[in-house]
Design an enzyme around this catalytic site. Sequence first.
Site, short mmCIF file in Angstrom:
data_model
loop_
_atom_site.label_atom_id
_atom_site.label_comp_id
_atom_site.label_asym_id
_atom_site.label_seq_id
_atom_site.Cartn_x
_atom_site.Cartn_y
_atom_site.Cartn_z
N ASN A 146 0.86 -1.18 0.00
CA ASN A 146 0.00 0.00 0.00
C ASN A 146 0.89 1.23 0.00
O ASN A 146 1.48 1.58 1.02
CB ASN A 146 -0.91 -0.01 1.23
N LYS A 165 -0.01 4.29 -0.32
CA LYS A 165 -0.67 5.44 0.28
C LYS A 165 -0.46 6.68 -0.60
O LYS A 165 -0.46 6.57 -1.83
CB LYS A 165 -0.19 5.63 1.72
N HIS A 206 -9.53 0.57 5.05
CA HIS A 206 -8.28 0.86 5.74
C HIS A 206 -8.54 1.84 6.87
O HIS A 206 -9.37 2.76 6.76
CB HIS A 206 -7.26 1.45 4.77
N GLU A 238 -6.99 4.32 7.96
CA GLU A 238 -6.78 5.73 7.65
C GLU A 238 -8.00 6.31 6.92
O GLU A 238 -8.33 7.49 7.09
CB GLU A 238 -5.50 5.89 6.83
N GLU A 258 -4.86 -5.16 10.54
CA GLU A 258 -3.89 -4.09 10.74
C GLU A 258 -4.18 -3.37 12.05
O GLU A 258 -5.05 -2.47 12.07
CB GLU A 258 -3.94 -3.10 9.58
N GLY A 297 2.68 2.23 10.64
CA GLY A 297 3.62 3.32 10.46
C GLY A 297 4.31 3.80 11.73
O GLY A 297 4.99 4.82 11.73
N SER A 303 3.76 -2.16 10.20
CA SER A 303 5.22 -2.07 10.31
C SER A 303 5.91 -3.38 9.97
O SER A 303 6.88 -3.78 10.62
CB SER A 303 5.62 -1.59 11.71
N GLY A 309 3.11 -1.23 4.21
CA GLY A 309 3.06 0.19 3.92
C GLY A 309 4.40 0.71 3.43
O GLY A 309 4.82 0.45 2.31
#
Length: 235
Positions: free
Chosen positions: A9, A11, A87, A89, A157, A163, A195, A216
């Site tokens: 991903n 992002k 996701h 986010e 996740e 992150g 991570s 990520g």
Amino acid sequence: MTRKIAAGNWKMNGLRASVEEARAIASGADGCTVVICPPATLLVPMSALGVALGGQYCHASTSGAHTGDISAPMLADAGATWCITGHSERRADHGESDADVRAQTEAAWSVGLTAILCLGETLAQREAGETLDVLRSQMDGSLPSGATPDNTVIAYEPVWAIGTGKVATPDQVAEVHDALRARVGPGFSLLYGGSVKAGNAADLFALDNVDGALVGGASLAAADFLPIVKALAES
């Protein structure tokens, strides 16, 4: 048998020069399914690289007055065959509810995209011992009844590990993935995200019911991502 899947991903990262990194990833990917989910602006430039591509989100509608959004048919038209839905986010930054995620997942299916449906708890929920309850609620609200191993992959996740450099312990990952397996049954690929790096990938992939990763930052460069792909292929 479940599919081994390494999904990256990207992002909101990557310009046209990043196509060369994707080319290097495509040339070195072997032994498992590799998916890159770049910004939508890079789907067409990457469509001839020979690696599976995914969108990072899709609107539930096929078209309409939704400025700034992108539909599942648009993703498919640009070369995507996968799409991330739910996701954390998107849930946090854009207020997407479980019902929204369910509708987006169904929209992805409608044009033949495989959905990577994301679930995860916050640090406060983890510390309160609510992880499995939160994930059950997200699953019940987000996963449409028509889910199959062919049209859906589940990605766990933990929000507190995305992150941050923090990784759930093997026991924590095993507990969640075992619970997810009991919920969805055999055949569904279950990915861990949070991570994931070359240094911890092999230990994660050695766990039962961990069939790959949603990666990520470490997916942005071939030098970082391909060791993860290799660890998965050898697991």
